[in-house]
Design an enzyme around this catalytic site. Structure first.
Site, short mmCIF file in Angstrom:
data_model
loop_
_atom_site.label_atom_id
_atom_site.label_comp_id
_atom_site.label_asym_id
_atom_site.label_seq_id
_atom_site.Cartn_x
_atom_site.Cartn_y
_atom_site.Cartn_z
N LYS A 15 0.82 -1.21 0.00
CA LYS A 15 0.00 0.00 0.00
C LYS A 15 0.86 1.26 0.00
CE LYS A 15 -2.27 -0.25 3.58
NZ LYS A 15 -2.38 0.57 4.80
N ARG A 90 -9.26 4.04 9.87
CA ARG A 90 -9.03 2.67 10.37
C ARG A 90 -10.30 2.11 11.00
NH1 ARG A 90 -3.28 2.09 11.56
NH2 ARG A 90 -2.49 1.64 9.49
N ARG A 127 5.80 -20.50 3.47
CA ARG A 127 4.82 -21.21 2.66
C ARG A 127 3.89 -22.03 3.52
NH1 ARG A 127 6.62 -21.76 -3.18
NH2 ARG A 127 4.81 -23.08 -3.11
N ARG A 157 4.64 -23.95 7.67
CA ARG A 157 5.94 -24.50 8.05
C ARG A 157 6.43 -23.63 9.21
NH1 ARG A 157 8.39 -25.52 2.04
NH2 ARG A 157 7.22 -27.40 1.65
N ARG A 168 -0.99 -10.67 12.61
CA ARG A 168 -1.25 -9.26 12.29
C ARG A 168 -2.25 -9.15 11.15
NH1 ARG A 168 4.05 -6.78 10.61
NH2 ARG A 168 2.77 -5.14 9.75
#
Ligand SMILES: [Zn+2]
Length: 226
Positions: A15, A90, A127, A157, A168
């Site tokens: 962003k 927000r 991944r 993993r 987050r």
């Protein structure tokens, strides 16, 4: 016509970079509330000290303070041609306050940069892998956390840092959903596929704004086409 843009998107969606690029291309001001708060704290202003105290307590800066900051920024002459807002709103109360500030201005264009969880994790080098079939998550999942080949559960993993990032991301999605819902029904709202290459995302952002601006111009001129 001024180009007044709000950019939404999770951490890691690019962003900041995209906002910067768009603002430079349109010669308008990028307003990052993160930068503003950091500057105020660095300069040790009254506001900066108050914000630092709030953050030291592990709390979020209140809607009231954020709205005061944006009210001030949007009253300045350097946003007359438009702006790209990053980090605000927000919350829904902040979005409502922004609507009030936009009365008498050109319409607010809201661009939501959407990046699937699996793509975000791939970018962050962590991944996800299917517990059932061993397929590596590749961003084609339609349901986050579910293998699109066999429907098995995707697991990470082990990587502590990646888990923090994922957390987050989930917190962001949860907190931002009401905000996206607030804007989604508007003709000036667009979702942008943030999983594409950076140049593609940038082109889509420009295309979306042009499409919205030409639509709005037609409305202003009475809907006539020639
Ligand atoms: Zn699978």
């Amino acid at each position: 016509m001024a180009t007044n843009v709000v950019m939404l998107g999770p951490p890691g969606a690019g962003k900041g970079t995209q906002g910067e690029r768009f603002a430079m291309g349109h010669r308008i001001k990028r307003i990052s509330t993160g930068d503003i708060l950091r500057d105020e704290m660095h300069l040790g202003t009254g506001l900066g000290k108050a914000v630092a105290a709030v953050m030291d307590r592990g709390e979020l800066v209140s809607d009231e303070v954020m709205i005061d900051i944006i009210t001030d920024v949007l009253s300045r002459p350097d946003v007359a041609n438009g702006f790209v807002l990053d980090g605000f709103p927000r919350t829904v109360p902040q979005a409502e306050a922004l609507d009030a500030l936009m009365v008498g201005r050109d319409p607010l264009i809201v661009l939501d940069i959407v990046v699937p969880e699996a793509e975000l994790m791939r970018r962050l080098g962590a991944r996800m892998i299917c517990e059932a079939c061993g397929h590596n998550a590749d961003g084609r999942e339609t349901t986050p956390g579910v293998c699109h080949i066999c429907g098995g559960k995707l697991t990470q993993r082990a990587d502590d840092n990646a888990m923090v990032v994922l957390e987050r991301f989930k917190v962001y999605q949860l907190a931002t959903k009401p905000l996206v819902d607030f804007y989604r029904g508007r003709p000036t709202f667009r979702s942008i596929d943030g999983a594409q290459a950076k140049d593609r995302v940038a082109a889509d952002l420009v295309g979306a704004v042009e499409a919205i601006a030409s639509g709005a111009a037609r409305v202003v001129s009475g809907g006539g086409t020639r």
